[in-house]
Design a protein around this motif. Structure first.
Motif, PDB file in Angstrom:
ATOM      1  N   ASN A  13      38.352  46.911  36.537  1.00  0.00           N
ATOM      2  CA  ASN A  13      38.912  45.621  36.929  1.00  0.00           C
ATOM      3  C   ASN A  13      38.167  45.013  38.113  1.00  0.00           C
ATOM      4  O   ASN A  13      37.900  43.811  38.138  1.00  0.00           O
ATOM      5  N   ASP A  17      36.287  41.452  38.119  1.00  0.00           N
ATOM      6  CA  ASP A  17      36.740  40.465  39.089  1.00  0.00           C
ATOM      7  C   ASP A  17      35.571  39.975  39.947  1.00  0.00           C
ATOM      8  O   ASP A  17      35.436  38.774  40.199  1.00  0.00           O
ATOM      9  N   HIS A  20      33.315  37.731  37.778  1.00  0.00           N
ATOM     10  CA  HIS A  20      33.991  36.448  37.571  1.00  0.00           C
ATOM     11  C   HIS A  20      33.895  35.585  38.834  1.00  0.00           C
ATOM     12  O   HIS A  20      33.584  34.393  38.756  1.00  0.00           O
ATOM     13  N   LEU A  28      37.427  36.516  45.289  1.00  0.00           N
ATOM     14  CA  LEU A  28      37.982  37.588  44.465  1.00  0.00           C
ATOM     15  C   LEU A  28      39.475  37.359  44.268  1.00  0.00           C
ATOM     16  O   LEU A  28      40.188  37.043  45.219  1.00  0.00           O
ATOM     17  N   ALA A  29      39.931  37.528  43.046  1.00  0.00           N
ATOM     18  CA  ALA A  29      41.334  37.246  42.734  1.00  0.00           C
ATOM     19  C   ALA A  29      42.160  38.514  42.538  1.00  0.00           C
ATOM     20  O   ALA A  29      43.367  38.455  42.485  1.00  0.00           O
ATOM     21  N   ARG A  30      41.499  39.634  42.389  1.00  0.00           N
ATOM     22  CA  ARG A  30      42.177  40.911  42.134  1.00  0.00           C
ATOM     23  C   ARG A  30      43.059  40.825  40.884  1.00  0.00           C
ATOM     24  O   ARG A  30      44.217  41.219  40.874  1.00  0.00           O
ATOM     25  N   THR A  31      42.476  40.294  39.815  1.00  0.00           N
ATOM     26  CA  THR A  31      43.163  40.123  38.537  1.00  0.00           C
ATOM     27  C   THR A  31      43.225  41.445  37.792  1.00  0.00           C
ATOM     28  O   THR A  31      42.259  42.205  37.792  1.00  0.00           O
ATOM     29  N   ASP A  32      44.342  41.713  37.156  1.00  0.00           N
ATOM     30  CA  ASP A  32      44.432  42.884  36.274  1.00  0.00           C
ATOM     31  C   ASP A  32      43.898  42.463  34.904  1.00  0.00           C
ATOM     32  O   ASP A  32      44.643  42.117  33.994  1.00  0.00           O
ATOM     33  N   TRP A  33      42.572  42.444  34.808  1.00  0.00           N
ATOM     34  CA  TRP A  33      41.912  42.006  33.571  1.00  0.00           C
ATOM     35  C   TRP A  33      42.297  42.871  32.390  1.00  0.00           C
ATOM     36  O   TRP A  33      42.492  42.368  31.284  1.00  0.00           O
TER      37      TRP A  33
END
Length: 131
Positions: A13, A17, A20, A28-33
């Motif tokens: 992830n 991130d 992206h 950085l969004a710290r997305t749970d891709w």
């Protein structure tokens, strides 16, 4: 430069991130891709150079015959080398193998040459509501 393209690849992830954020120019969004992709996607393609994630495209779908290209991104240092077109070609091949009949994409005007010329999309009438 040897680049490997992998359908439904295992990825970190944090690495996606970071790619992206680099590719789209945001923090950085710290997305749970992983959770997002597992829930909404037919699949995705990762481009790897050695152990580094240098490209990605998401293939969302309607559960039927329509697939949708989202989040096409290539690391800045590997742009204009055909990586993005290879990501999309792999996505199209895998969507076709999954019995999808259509692959849709929408994009900003400056990406028109990439999607139409490099990837082979055709212009069509579509509609959009900004939410």
């Amino acid at each position: 430069m040897t680049i490997a393209y992998e359908w439904r690849a295992d990825f970190d992830n944090a690495a996606l991130d970071a790619l992206h954020a680099d590719g789209f120019g945001h923090p950085l969004a710290r997305t749970d891709w992983r959770e997002r992709l597992e829930r909404h996607s037919l699949g995705w393609v990762c481009a790897w150079e050695d152990d580094s994630l240098i490209g990605f495209v998401n293939v969302a779908w309607d559960g039927g015959v329509h697939a949708f290209i989202l989040d096409t991104v290539v690391a800045r240092h590997r742009r204009a080398e055909g990586v993005g077109a290879a990501l999309v070609a792999t996505a199209a091949r895998e969507a076709r193998a999954a019995k999808c009949a259509w692959l849709h994409v929408d994009f900003e005007e400056h990406l028109r040459p990439f999607y139409f010329d490099a990837c082979g999309f055709k212009e069509t009438t579509a509609g959009l509501i900004g939410l």
